[in-house]
Scaffold this motif. Structure first.
Motif, PDB file in Angstrom:
ATOM      1  N   SER A   3      10.820 -15.826  -4.639  1.00 20.11           N
ATOM      2  CA  SER A   3      11.441 -17.045  -4.117  1.00 20.11           C
ATOM      3  C   SER A   3      10.655 -17.553  -2.908  1.00 20.11           C
ATOM      4  N   LYS A   4      11.024 -18.724  -2.440  1.00 21.52           N
ATOM      5  CA  LYS A   4      10.376 -19.304  -1.264  1.00 21.52           C
ATOM      6  C   LYS A   4      10.509 -18.367  -0.068  1.00 21.52           C
ATOM      7  N   GLU A   5      11.673 -17.788   0.085  1.00 23.90           N
ATOM      8  CA  GLU A   5      11.932 -16.866   1.188  1.00 23.90           C
ATOM      9  C   GLU A   5      11.041 -15.618   1.096  1.00 23.90           C
ATOM     10  N   ILE A   6      10.873 -15.095  -0.100  1.00 21.33           N
ATOM     11  CA  ILE A   6      10.030 -13.911  -0.288  1.00 21.33           C
ATOM     12  C   ILE A   6       8.565 -14.256  -0.038  1.00 21.33           C
ATOM     13  N   ARG A   7       8.120 -15.400  -0.530  1.00 23.20           N
ATOM     14  CA  ARG A   7       6.728 -15.807  -0.276  1.00 23.20           C
ATOM     15  C   ARG A   7       6.460 -15.952   1.215  1.00 23.20           C
ATOM     16  N   GLU A   8       7.437 -16.502   1.959  1.00 25.08           N
ATOM     17  CA  GLU A   8       7.291 -16.638   3.412  1.00 25.08           C
ATOM     18  C   GLU A   8       7.190 -15.257   4.059  1.00 25.08           C
ATOM     19  N   GLY A   9       7.989 -14.318   3.599  1.00 21.62           N
ATOM     20  CA  GLY A   9       7.914 -12.953   4.121  1.00 21.62           C
ATOM     21  C   GLY A   9       6.548 -12.325   3.880  1.00 21.62           C
ATOM     22  N   PHE A  10       5.977 -12.581   2.703  1.00 25.11           N
ATOM     23  CA  PHE A  10       4.643 -12.056   2.407  1.00 25.11           C
ATOM     24  C   PHE A  10       3.588 -12.716   3.292  1.00 25.11           C
ATOM     25  N   ARG A  11       3.753 -13.983   3.601  1.00 25.37           N
ATOM     26  CA  ARG A  11       2.803 -14.649   4.510  1.00 25.37           C
ATOM     27  C   ARG A  11       2.847 -14.005   5.897  1.00 25.37           C
ATOM     28  N   LYS A  12       4.043 -13.702   6.368  1.00 19.74           N
ATOM     29  CA  LYS A  12       4.182 -13.040   7.664  1.00 19.74           C
ATOM     30  C   LYS A  12       3.552 -11.647   7.632  1.00 19.74           C
ATOM     31  N   MET A  13       3.802 -10.932   6.533  1.00 23.44           N
ATOM     32  CA  MET A  13       3.237  -9.590   6.397  1.00 23.44           C
ATOM     33  C   MET A  13       1.712  -9.651   6.329  1.00 23.44           C
ATOM     34  N   ASP A  14       1.190 -10.658   5.651  1.00 20.31           N
ATOM     35  CA  ASP A  14      -0.260 -10.823   5.528  1.00 20.31           C
ATOM     36  C   ASP A  14      -0.907 -11.063   6.890  1.00 20.31           C
ATOM     37  N   ALA A  15      -0.224 -11.800   7.761  1.00 18.21           N
ATOM     38  CA  ALA A  15      -0.756 -12.048   9.107  1.00 18.21           C
ATOM     39  C   ALA A  15      -0.878 -10.740   9.887  1.00 18.21           C
ATOM     40  N   ILE A  16       0.085  -9.867   9.715  1.00 18.49           N
ATOM     41  CA  ILE A  16       0.036  -8.568  10.396  1.00 18.49           C
ATOM     42  C   ILE A  16      -1.037  -7.685   9.771  1.00 18.49           C
TER      43      ILE A  16
ATOM     44  N   GLY B 176      -3.649  -8.556   8.328  1.00 20.38           N
ATOM     45  CA  GLY B 176      -4.980  -9.094   8.606  1.00 20.38           C
ATOM     46  C   GLY B 176      -5.633  -8.463   9.824  1.00 20.38           C
ATOM     47  N   GLN B 177      -4.847  -7.775  10.626  1.00 21.33           N
ATOM     48  CA  GLN B 177      -5.379  -7.107  11.808  1.00 21.33           C
ATOM     49  C   GLN B 177      -5.950  -5.730  11.486  1.00 21.33           C
ATOM     50  N   LEU B 178      -5.710  -5.251  10.269  1.00 20.31           N
ATOM     51  CA  LEU B 178      -6.192  -3.934   9.849  1.00 20.31           C
ATOM     52  C   LEU B 178      -7.482  -4.074   9.054  1.00 20.31           C
ATOM     53  N   PRO B 179      -8.222  -2.973   8.913  1.00 16.64           N
ATOM     54  CA  PRO B 179      -9.366  -3.003   7.998  1.00 16.64           C
ATOM     55  C   PRO B 179      -8.876  -3.354   6.586  1.00 16.64           C
ATOM     56  N   ILE B 180      -9.676  -4.082   5.833  1.00 17.23           N
ATOM     57  CA  ILE B 180      -9.249  -4.619   4.531  1.00 17.23           C
ATOM     58  C   ILE B 180      -8.752  -3.526   3.581  1.00 17.23           C
ATOM     59  N   LYS B 181      -9.431  -2.393   3.528  1.00 18.71           N
ATOM     60  CA  LYS B 181      -9.012  -1.324   2.616  1.00 18.71           C
ATOM     61  C   LYS B 181      -7.632  -0.798   3.001  1.00 18.71           C
ATOM     62  N   SER B 182      -7.414  -0.562   4.281  1.00 23.42           N
ATOM     63  CA  SER B 182      -6.106  -0.081   4.743  1.00 23.42           C
ATOM     64  C   SER B 182      -5.026  -1.128   4.502  1.00 23.42           C
TER      65      SER B 182
ATOM     66  N   LEU C 247      -1.753  -0.562   2.111  1.00 24.58           N
ATOM     67  CA  LEU C 247      -0.412  -0.729   2.660  1.00 24.58           C
ATOM     68  C   LEU C 247       0.359  -1.818   1.913  1.00 24.58           C
ATOM     69  N   PHE C 248      -0.305  -2.915   1.612  1.00 27.28           N
ATOM     70  CA  PHE C 248       0.331  -4.005   0.876  1.00 27.28           C
ATOM     71  C   PHE C 248       0.755  -3.540  -0.522  1.00 27.28           C
ATOM     72  N   ASP C 249      -0.131  -2.836  -1.212  1.00 26.93           N
ATOM     73  CA  ASP C 249       0.183  -2.336  -2.548  1.00 26.93           C
ATOM     74  C   ASP C 249       1.384  -1.390  -2.522  1.00 26.93           C
ATOM     75  N   GLU C 250       1.407  -0.498  -1.543  1.00 24.03           N
ATOM     76  CA  GLU C 250       2.527   0.443  -1.459  1.00 24.03           C
ATOM     77  C   GLU C 250       3.827  -0.272  -1.127  1.00 24.03           C
ATOM     78  N   ALA C 251       3.775  -1.262  -0.248  1.00 18.15           N
ATOM     79  CA  ALA C 251       4.978  -2.032   0.079  1.00 18.15           C
ATOM     80  C   ALA C 251       5.512  -2.754  -1.166  1.00 18.15           C
ATOM     81  N   CYS C 252       4.604  -3.308  -1.961  1.00 15.55           N
ATOM     82  CA  CYS C 252       5.018  -4.000  -3.187  1.00 15.55           C
ATOM     83  C   CYS C 252       5.628  -3.023  -4.191  1.00 15.55           C
ATOM     84  N   ARG C 253       5.028  -1.847  -4.326  1.00 20.35           N
ATOM     85  CA  ARG C 253       5.586  -0.834  -5.237  1.00 20.35           C
ATOM     86  C   ARG C 253       6.993  -0.446  -4.812  1.00 20.35           C
TER      87      ARG C 253
END
Length: 104
Positions: free
Chosen positions: A43-56, A58-64, A68-74
């Motif tokens: 939903s729009k709300e979930i996509r917004e949450g993912f955008r916020k998570m992506d901003a955070i 983005g401060q980590l090395p890409i592999k990490s 982390l993103f994959d595990e959160a989605c699982r």
């Protein structure tokens, strides 16, 4: 939900025509997959949450960040499935209890 139910009935009839019966677990799994195919999980709300998570992330090395993103989605998918099946089970139990009350 009606489309998922209709699709499930079609699947059940195909299994029966093929000479196989589904267990209760099989039935719940099939209903889950039919539900997923018919309902958007982003939903729009979930996509917004993912955008916020992506901003955070983005401060980590890409592999990490990717790991982390994959595990959160699982974990979210597991929770969504468990919540769906628990809600369905609760609904069936509630219907059965109310049906018994109506017979008294």
């Amino acid at each position: 939900m009606k489309l998922a139910t209709d699709r499930l009935i079609t699947e059940l009839l195909q299994h029966q025509a093929g000479g196989t019966n589904m267990t209760g677990e099989d039935l719940l799994e099939q209903l889950w997959f039919c539900y997923l195919e018919e309902n958007r999980a982003d939903s729009k709300e979930i996509r917004e949450g993912f955008r916020k998570m992506d901003a955070i992330l983005g401060q980590l090395p890409i592999k990490s960040a990717d790991q982390l993103f994959d595990e959160a989605c699982r974990q979210c998918c597991r929770y969504q499935r468990e919540a769906f099946l628990d809600g369905l089970t609760l609904g069936v139990r509630l219907h059965a209890a109310l049906s018994l009350q109506g017979r008294r």
